[in-house]
Design a protein around this motif. Structure first.
Motif, PDB file in Angstrom:
ATOM      1  N   ILE A  66       2.436   7.699   2.215  1.00  0.00           N
ATOM      2  CA  ILE A  66       2.046   8.641   3.352  1.00  0.00           C
ATOM      3  C   ILE A  66       1.631   7.661   5.025  1.00  0.00           C
ATOM      4  N   ARG A  67       1.021   7.507   4.529  1.00  0.00           N
ATOM      5  CA  ARG A  67      -0.101   6.711   5.678  1.00  0.00           C
ATOM      6  C   ARG A  67       0.316   5.660   5.920  1.00  0.00           C
ATOM      7  N   LYS A  68       1.105   5.141   4.908  1.00  0.00           N
ATOM      8  CA  LYS A  68       1.388   3.117   5.223  1.00  0.00           C
ATOM      9  C   LYS A  68       0.516   2.866   4.937  1.00  0.00           C
ATOM     10  N   LEU A  69      -0.751   3.024   3.999  1.00  0.00           N
ATOM     11  CA  LEU A  69      -1.657   2.501   3.407  1.00  0.00           C
ATOM     12  C   LEU A  69      -1.800   1.206   2.613  1.00  0.00           C
ATOM     13  N   LYS A  70      -2.073   0.164   2.365  1.00  0.00           N
ATOM     14  CA  LYS A  70      -2.099  -1.350   1.441  1.00  0.00           C
ATOM     15  C   LYS A  70      -3.426  -0.967   0.668  1.00  0.00           C
ATOM     16  N   TRP A  71      -2.653  -1.802  -0.568  1.00  0.00           N
ATOM     17  CA  TRP A  71      -4.084  -1.405  -1.143  1.00  0.00           C
ATOM     18  C   TRP A  71      -3.821  -2.361  -2.558  1.00  0.00           C
ATOM     19  N   ILE A  72      -4.751  -3.067  -3.360  1.00  0.00           N
ATOM     20  CA  ILE A  72      -5.399  -4.508  -4.000  1.00  0.00           C
ATOM     21  C   ILE A  72      -4.853  -3.510  -5.163  1.00  0.00           C
TER      22      ILE A  72
END
Length: 233
Positions: A66-72
């Motif tokens: 929703i917050r358009k956060l990126k992760w690996i």
């Protein structure tokens, strides 16, 4: 923790979540671990804080989207030779399908054990003068006869409590066998014997146990002074 100490960082947050906790508690149940281990992942140990330990992974994932956060994604999470991955992907889903109530049972047991731990530690604070002979920033003197017959779980808590309270050091978690060996060290070793607790060294000195930080100047060899041509002190 070492990195944070080096940079004088007061708090370290990790992203352990509720699914991690349930996996841990399930593995501790399978291993028939002692009641301390069945508390699971701690939300607060010294400077280490886990603020989302009670949040499900899926909630975190949805919030990130929703917050358009990126992760690996860690590729090691797909390695089935790692026990936790096998528990996460196969063992736990299978047992939850058959016994969905096991999640609440594991978490309820963890709460009971956590309360039990808090009571033990509160009693240590209340009765510390029974065990502690002398305290300073350099070393701690403990009366051996007061602790040598502690049950393994209580000995384990006592040592974690001492190192945390008096030296602000959190020693690494160790196996039950390690603490059996430490208990035998208290009962059977001679004066001068020492036991390595990682960041802390324990030295037996007659009726007392000395706890000294491993990096203490007390372990530095003093300079030798020449008295005569062939004698050094």
């Amino acid at each position: 923790i070492k990195y944070s100490n080096k940079l004088d960082i007061p708090i370290v947050f990790t992203a352990h979540h509720l699914d991690d906790q349930i996996e841990t508690l399930y593995m501790k149940m399978l291993d028939k671990s002692d009641w301390i281990s069945q508390i699971g992942i701690r939300d607060n140990i010294g400077k280490l804080k886990r603020p989302i330990l009670n949040v499900q992974k899926e909630v975190i994932r949805k919030t990130a989207k929703i917050r358009k956060l990126k992760w690996i994604e860690d590729p090691s999470n797909e390695d089935m030779s790692i026990r936790r991955n096998n528990v996460r992907k196969f063992l736990l889903p299978n047992i939850l399908e058959e016994f969905p109530e096991i999640t609440n049972k594991l978490l309820d047991n963890a709460k009971v054990h956590k309360l039990r731990m808090e009571i033990v530690i509160a009693n240590l604070y209340k009765n510390k003068n029974e065990f502690i002979k002398y305290e300073s920033y350099e070393y701690l003197s403990i009366i051996i006869r007061k602790i040598k017959n502690f049950k393994i779980e209580y000995l384990k808590i006592f040592m974690y409590w001492c190192t945390s309270k008096y030296f602000k050091i959190n020693i690494h978690q160790q196996s039950r066998q390690f603490w059996f060996e430490f208990s035998n060290f208290l009962k059977k070793s001679r004066t001068g014997a020492n036991f390595n607790l990682g960041s802390i060294r324990a030295i037996k000195n007659r009726s007392e146990l000395l706890l000294i930080p491993a990096n203490s100047d007390l372990f530095a060899e003093p300079e030798k002074t020449k008295l005569t041509q062939n004698k050094n002190w």
